[in-house]
Design an enzyme around this catalytic site. Structure first.
Site: not given
Length: 446
Positions: A322, A341
């Protein structure tokens, strides 16, 4: 602290290479034994414990692995490349260098670039830039809907013809039930998988996991129910359409229970998670630590344990990085408005190996979630040490201790919550199509 320095890259194939004295690890065949492997050009020519008993090939370059682990190259099925559109955060070349340092030989780009990957031109641009970089293999998803707007489907057939390996709206859930139904039905025609970001947008306007920590910090929360509500709806649509469906970044026990039930019912359902969801929990946010802001958010400890258990029992098929690079201007902001993130390419393997070192999962099971698992879901070559498979290999020291140092990452962005985090497992070589793109000539060299 482990350095991620890159050696000069070989732009041509070295011909035959003999890897000797290796611990061969192949999740596809269940192999875990000492032996050797011969690559010939871009393919694996031979492999096994008795290889070279009659002597090494005279024309082969010899790499003495000195007992280190030799596995299929890692396949990362969830990476944000930022190119085109945000090259100051990451480029295809910088991400490829980071991937090589992390032992990743193939990565798949999410389509939330600028412009998004909803037409052939952007797919071709990414493929061209990957060829120019000549490092790791770069694949890409197409968007499910045009412009990520959630309404009109893209041309699945045309995008598939030009190389799209699946369809997703990236960090945006396909919220409209009729659109998702049509996407699942349409994708069957092309044998493609629909990948969903598991958050109901109407319930996901907060900054972190809903609960006591969010309340104490005065932050709006995202309930765990936002995830399971979206997934349970989609599972109904999978049963209705017969489509292939993959849930990205699963984080909650309830969602995992729903996926277990769907798998038992025979639905074509798979899922992945990322290292932060089994190594960290909501307490890692600390005092508004924006580097721990991710999407979906870090959950409570019980959900973290549930993710570990689902990795062990096979409910979770894949561990993906990710990788979500952000610059300082995007992350060093008040928590509520910081971008979600973290970067993850260079820490994917060691963080995943913690599951093995902590006794949560077998070594081959851990590697399968990084190699054969994503290869099977996306129909990619690789993920195996079988004769004839691509010579995409990762050589690593299973037990080498070090501390993660984001400042040493090859990625342009350094947004990681794992600074000084202790791990075991260090990549020594990364080989793509027979070419060593990261590592030293002497595998024993640290």
């Amino acid at each position: 602290m482990m350095s991620s320095s890159m050696n000069p890259i070989s732009r041509k194939n070295p011909g035959r290479v003999a890897y000797i004295n290796a611990r061969l690890l192949d999740p596809t065949s269940g192999t875990d034994e000492t032996g050797a492997l011969l690559s010939d050009g871009t393919r694996i020519a031979d492999v096994g414990p008795r290889l070279f008993n009659d002597g090494l090939p005279e024309d082969a370059q010899v790499v003495d692995c000195a007992g280190l682990c030799l596995s299929p190259g890692l396949i990362d099925m969830r990476v944000q490349l930022r190119e085109p559109g945000a090259e100051h955060k990451e480029t295809i070349e910088s991400a490829s260098r980071a991937a090589a340092c992390g032992g990743i030989t193939s990565m798949v780009a999410l389509p939330n670039t600028e412009p998004v990957i909803d037409d052939v031109a952007v797919l071709e641009f990414i493929a061209r830039r990957a060829r120019e970089a000549k490092l790791v293999k770069v694949y890409a998803y197409g968007t499910v809907t045009r412009g990520l707007k959630g309404r009109e489907l893209t041309e699945f057939g045309l995008l598939t013809e030009f190389g799209a390996v699946g369809f997703t709206d990236g960090l945006t859930a396909v919220a409209d039930s009729q659109v998702m139904r049509r996407a699942l039905s349409y994708s069957r025609t092309f044998g493609q998988v629909i990948i969903q970001h598991p958050e109901d947008p109407a319930l996901s306007g907060g900054a972190m996991n809903e609960g006591e920590v969010a309340t104490r910090l005065g932050l709006a929360g995202i309930p765990a129910a936002a995830e399971v509500i979206m997934v349970e709806r989609d599972l109904r649509l999978v049963a209705l359409t017969g489509g292939r469906y993959h849930v990205a970044n699963v984080t909650t026990a309830e969602t995992l229970d729903a996926i277990r039930k769907a798998k038992r019912a025979g639905l074509a359902v798979t899922c992945d998670t990322a290292p932060q969801y089994f190594t960290l929990n909501e307490n890692s946010v600390g005092d508004y630590r924006s580097f721990a802001k991710v999407s979906p958010p870090l959950r409570g400890e019980e959900d973290r344990k549930a993710v570990e258990e689902a990795l062990a029992d096979g409910t979770i098929d894949v561990i993906a990085s990710d990788h979500s690079p952000h610059d300082q201007d995007s992350k060093r902001l008040p928590f509520a408005i910081a971008e979600p993130g973290i970067v993850g390419l260079e820490s994917l393997l060691p963080l995943s190996l913690q599951l093995y070192h902590n006794g949560k999962i077998g070594l081959l099971d851990a590697l399968s979630k990084l190699t054969s698992g994503p290869a099977a879901i996306l129909g990619l070559s690789g993920g195996s040490l079988a004769v004839g498979a691509p010579a995409d290999l990762t050589l690593f020291d299973l037990d080498k201790p070090w501390q993660i140092d984001p400042d040493s990452f090859q990625s342009k962005s350094k947004n990681s919550p794992f600074t000084d985090y202790p791990v075991q497992g260090a990549v020594k070589r990364c080989i793509v199509d027979g070419r060593c793109i990261f590592g030293t000539d002497d595998a024993r060299e640290s």
